[in-house]
Design a protein around this motif. Structure first.
Motif, PDB file in Angstrom:
ATOM      1  N   THR A 159       0.831  -1.202   0.000  1.00  0.00           N
ATOM      2  CA  THR A 159       0.000   0.000   0.000  1.00  0.00           C
ATOM      3  C   THR A 159       0.866   1.253   0.000  1.00  0.00           C
ATOM      4  O   THR A 159       0.605   2.201  -0.741  1.00  0.00           O
ATOM      5  N   LYS A 160       1.901   1.263   0.795  1.00  0.00           N
ATOM      6  CA  LYS A 160       2.801   2.421   0.853  1.00  0.00           C
ATOM      7  C   LYS A 160       3.503   2.648  -0.488  1.00  0.00           C
ATOM      8  O   LYS A 160       3.711   3.779  -0.898  1.00  0.00           O
ATOM      9  N   ALA A 161       3.841   1.577  -1.181  1.00  0.00           N
ATOM     10  CA  ALA A 161       4.506   1.699  -2.478  1.00  0.00           C
ATOM     11  C   ALA A 161       3.579   2.349  -3.502  1.00  0.00           C
ATOM     12  O   ALA A 161       4.001   3.218  -4.266  1.00  0.00           O
ATOM     13  N   GLU A 162       2.321   1.934  -3.548  1.00  0.00           N
ATOM     14  CA  GLU A 162       1.389   2.532  -4.509  1.00  0.00           C
ATOM     15  C   GLU A 162       1.147   3.998  -4.206  1.00  0.00           C
ATOM     16  O   GLU A 162       1.074   4.826  -5.109  1.00  0.00           O
ATOM     17  N   ILE A 163       1.032   4.346  -2.941  1.00  0.00           N
ATOM     18  CA  ILE A 163       0.835   5.748  -2.564  1.00  0.00           C
ATOM     19  C   ILE A 163       2.063   6.564  -2.952  1.00  0.00           C
ATOM     20  O   ILE A 163       1.945   7.638  -3.547  1.00  0.00           O
ATOM     21  N   ALA A 164       3.249   6.047  -2.660  1.00  0.00           N
ATOM     22  CA  ALA A 164       4.484   6.756  -3.018  1.00  0.00           C
ATOM     23  C   ALA A 164       4.597   6.931  -4.526  1.00  0.00           C
ATOM     24  O   ALA A 164       4.972   8.006  -5.012  1.00  0.00           O
ATOM     25  N   GLY A 165       4.265   5.909  -5.291  1.00  0.00           N
ATOM     26  CA  GLY A 165       4.307   6.001  -6.747  1.00  0.00           C
ATOM     27  C   GLY A 165       3.358   7.062  -7.269  1.00  0.00           C
ATOM     28  O   GLY A 165       3.696   7.843  -8.158  1.00  0.00           O
ATOM     29  N   GLY A 166       2.158   7.118  -6.711  1.00  0.00           N
ATOM     30  CA  GLY A 166       1.188   8.136  -7.108  1.00  0.00           C
ATOM     31  C   GLY A 166       1.680   9.540  -6.811  1.00  0.00           C
ATOM     32  O   GLY A 166       1.570  10.450  -7.646  1.00  0.00           O
ATOM     33  N   VAL A 167       2.261   9.735  -5.640  1.00  0.00           N
ATOM     34  CA  VAL A 167       2.790  11.052  -5.261  1.00  0.00           C
ATOM     35  C   VAL A 167       3.920  11.466  -6.205  1.00  0.00           C
ATOM     36  O   VAL A 167       3.976  12.615  -6.653  1.00  0.00           O
ATOM     37  N   VAL A 168       4.806  10.531  -6.537  1.00  0.00           N
ATOM     38  CA  VAL A 168       5.919  10.842  -7.445  1.00  0.00           C
ATOM     39  C   VAL A 168       5.389  11.304  -8.804  1.00  0.00           C
ATOM     40  O   VAL A 168       5.866  12.298  -9.364  1.00  0.00           O
ATOM     41  N   LEU A 169       4.397  10.612  -9.342  1.00  0.00           N
ATOM     42  CA  LEU A 169       3.856  10.995 -10.652  1.00  0.00           C
ATOM     43  C   LEU A 169       3.180  12.362 -10.603  1.00  0.00           C
ATOM     44  O   LEU A 169       3.339  13.175 -11.518  1.00  0.00           O
ATOM     45  N   ILE A 170       2.454  12.644  -9.538  1.00  0.00           N
ATOM     46  CA  ILE A 170       1.832  13.968  -9.386  1.00  0.00           C
ATOM     47  C   ILE A 170       2.910  15.053  -9.315  1.00  0.00           C
ATOM     48  O   ILE A 170       2.796  16.102  -9.967  1.00  0.00           O
TER      49      ILE A 170
END
Length: 185
Positions: A159-170
Motif C-alpha cells: 500500500t505504501k509503495a502505490e501511494i508513493a508512486g502516485g505522489v511521485v507521478l503527481i
C-alpha cells in the motif's frame, strides 16, 4: 526532460507492478528466484512496451497540441498519480501463479498508465529508446526486489509503495508544468 526525471517517472510507474510483485512474494511459501525473475521480466517488458506504443500514438498529434503539451502532461500524470493513490488495495486477489494468462493480465493491467506516459513523452519530445530502457529496467529491478520484500514483509509495504508512486507521478507532472510556465517563457 532529463535522465533523472525519466528515472523518477520509471519509479512512479513501477509502483503498481512493484505492489503486485510484493503480493506475489507474499503468496510464495518460500522465495523462488525463478518466479521472481519471471514476474520481473513480464512487468519490466510491459512497462517499457506501453510507453513506446503511447509515444507512437502521441507522435501523430504532437503538432496539433504543442501549445498545451505541458498541461496535458500535468493532467495525465496527475490523474494517473491520484488513481494509484486511490487504488492502493490489498493483496487478496493475487496468488503465486505464474502462468502466461495470469502474468499477461497483471502486466497489462499494471502498465496501462505507462501508455499515457508514452503519449506525454511524444508531446515533450523525449528520446523514447533511452526512456523506455530506463523505465523497463527500473521496473524489472523494483519487481524483483518486490517479490523478495513481499516474502519477508508483506501487505504493509504494498500500500505504501502505490501511494508513493502516485505522489511521485503527481510531483513530476507539477514539475513539468512549472518548468514550462515559469522557465521556458
Amino acid at each position: 526532460m532529463n535522465i533523472i526525471d525519466i528515472l523518477f517517472i520509471g519509479l512512479g510507474l513501477s509502483m503498481d507492478a512493484f505492489a503486485v510483485s510484493v503480493c506475489k512474494g507474499l503468496a510464495m511459501k518460500k522465495m523462488n528466484i525463478k518466479k521472481a525473475l519471471v514476474c520481473s521480466l513480464y512487468f519490466g517488458v510491459f512497462q517499457a512496451l506501453m510507453p513506446l506504443i503511447g509515444y507512437f500514438l502521441g507522435s501523430g498529434f504532437k503538432n496539433v497540441v504543442s501549445s498545451v503539451d505541458h498541461w496535458i502532461a500535468f493532467v495525465l500524470l496527475g490523474i494517473i498519480g491520484i488513481n494509484m493513490i486511490k487504488e492502493a488495495k490489498s493483496c487478496e486477489a493475487v496468488n503465486d501463479a505464474m502462468d502466461v494468462k495470469t502474468m499477461l493480465t497483471l502486466a497489462v493491467a499494471t502498465s496501462i498508465d505507462a501508455l499515457a506516459i508514452g503519449v506525454t513523452f511524444a508531446f515533450l519530445k523525449v528520446s523514447i529508446i533511452p526512456a523506455i530502457s530506463i523505465i523497463g529496467t527500473t521496473t524489472f529491478v523494483c519487481c524483483f526486489i518486490g517479490v523478495k520484500l513481499g516474502s519477508i514483509f508483506g501487505e504493509k509495504l504494498k500500500t505504501k509503495a502505490e501511494i508513493a508512486g502516485g505522489v511521485v507521478l503527481i510531483l513530476m507532472g507539477t514539475k513539468i508544468l512549472i518548468e514550462h510556465l515559469f522557465f521556458q517563457g
